[in-house]
Design a protein around this motif. Structure first.
Motif, mmCIF file in Angstrom:
data_model
loop_
_atom_site.group_PDB
_atom_site.id
_atom_site.type_symbol
_atom_site.label_atom_id
_atom_site.label_comp_id
_atom_site.label_asym_id
_atom_site.label_seq_id
_atom_site.Cartn_x
_atom_site.Cartn_y
_atom_site.Cartn_z
ATOM 1 N N ALA A 1 27.257 -11.311 13.379
ATOM 2 C CA ALA A 1 27.802 -9.958 13.278
ATOM 3 C C ALA A 1 28.154 -9.431 14.660
ATOM 4 C CB ALA A 1 26.794 -9.045 12.583
ATOM 5 N N GLU A 2 27.319 -9.750 15.649
ATOM 6 C CA GLU A 2 27.572 -9.305 17.016
ATOM 7 C C GLU A 2 28.859 -9.919 17.555
ATOM 8 O OE1 GLU A 2 24.563 -10.632 16.060
ATOM 9 O OE2 GLU A 2 23.448 -8.746 15.974
ATOM 10 N N GLU A 3 29.072 -11.213 17.266
ATOM 11 C CA GLU A 3 30.293 -11.876 17.733
ATOM 12 C C GLU A 3 31.527 -11.255 17.086
ATOM 13 O OE1 GLU A 3 29.227 -16.450 18.784
ATOM 14 O OE2 GLU A 3 28.954 -15.868 16.697
ATOM 15 N N VAL B 1 36.344 -7.787 17.491
ATOM 16 C CA VAL B 1 37.119 -6.602 17.121
ATOM 17 C C VAL B 1 37.339 -5.711 18.337
ATOM 18 C CG1 VAL B 1 37.112 -4.470 15.753
ATOM 19 C CG2 VAL B 1 36.469 -6.637 14.692
ATOM 20 N N LYS B 2 36.294 -5.487 19.112
ATOM 21 C CA LYS B 2 36.424 -4.658 20.319
ATOM 22 C C LYS B 2 37.400 -5.285 21.300
ATOM 23 C CE LYS B 2 31.987 -2.346 20.042
ATOM 24 N NZ LYS B 2 30.625 -2.263 20.520
ATOM 25 N N SER C 1 44.529 -4.362 12.035
ATOM 26 C CA SER C 1 44.179 -4.856 10.699
ATOM 27 C C SER C 1 44.772 -6.243 10.444
ATOM 28 C CB SER C 1 44.625 -3.870 9.614
ATOM 29 O OG SER C 1 46.022 -3.696 9.646
ATOM 30 N N ASP C 2 45.990 -6.513 10.922
ATOM 31 C CA ASP C 2 46.583 -7.845 10.754
ATOM 32 C C ASP C 2 45.808 -8.900 11.533
ATOM 33 O OD1 ASP C 2 48.569 -6.866 9.093
ATOM 34 O OD2 ASP C 2 50.127 -6.849 10.651
ATOM 35 N N ALA D 1 40.471 -16.319 26.852
ATOM 36 C CA ALA D 1 40.093 -14.930 27.143
ATOM 37 C C ALA D 1 39.192 -14.371 26.052
ATOM 38 C CB ALA D 1 41.336 -14.062 27.309
ATOM 39 N N ILE D 2 39.535 -14.643 24.796
ATOM 40 C CA ILE D 2 38.719 -14.169 23.673
ATOM 41 C C ILE D 2 37.355 -14.845 23.685
ATOM 42 C CG2 ILE D 2 38.512 -14.192 21.140
ATOM 43 C CD1 ILE D 2 41.626 -13.666 21.134
ATOM 44 N N ALA D 3 37.332 -16.152 23.930
ATOM 45 C CA ALA D 3 36.057 -16.880 23.980
ATOM 46 C C ALA D 3 35.176 -16.360 25.112
ATOM 47 C CB ALA D 3 36.316 -18.371 24.167
#
Length: 151
Positions: free
Chosen positions: A49-51, A56-57, A71-72, A118-120
């Motif tokens: 859930a934290e990930e 999302v942030k 949302s997409d 970057a996301i990782a």
């Protein structure tokens, strides 16, 4: 000090990523970006859930992803994670198929890799399992890991 340099480098590239992402604003690019993100997020076998909250942030605050609606982006990410959770082999195959659509577009492929990394790294930790998946994504896109400082 190395981590601070890494974060500084990441921030300085944000506006550049957004400009490049605008060139590829289409469903195939969005799906490939979220497929890669899901693969890296699932590198340890699950997404906590934290990930998900961090994802999302990151999406909401990342300039490059702001070319798509939140949302997409979330739906595409959740779809790929759900497929991987339901059946790892089939889910991963679908994710790599989405990534493969970008292989013929070198500019899009390079941008995808930078976004996935970057996301990782958004949680401040780009661990060995995430790096291994990133390397596989890089190779799937016909690029070399050394281009992205992964050896």
């Amino acid at each position: 000090m190395a981590f601070e340099n890494f974060l500084s480098k990441l921030k300085s590239k944000a506006s550049e990523l957004k400009t490049e992402a605008l060139k590829y604003k289409n469903k195939d690019f969005l799906n490939a970006a979220m497929a890669g993100s899901a693969l890296v997020a699932m590198a340890d076998g699950s997404v906590s859930a934290e990930e998900k909250q961090k994802m999302v942030k990151f999406i909401e605050s990342n300039d490059a992803m702001s070319v798509f609606t939140t949302s997409d982006v979330i739906k595409a990410f959740q779809d790929f994670v759900g497929q991987i959770e339901f059946d790892k082999d089939i889910g991963e195959a679908k994710a790599y198929a989405a990534l493969h659509k970008m292989k013929s577009n070198e500019g899009a492929a390079r941008l995808l890799v930078r976004m996935v990394i970057a996301i990782a790294s958004s949680d401040g930790n780009f661990d060995v399992s995430e790096q291994a998946v990133a390397k596989r994504i890089i190779k799937e896109l016909g690029l070399t890991p050394a281009e992205f400082e992964l050896t």
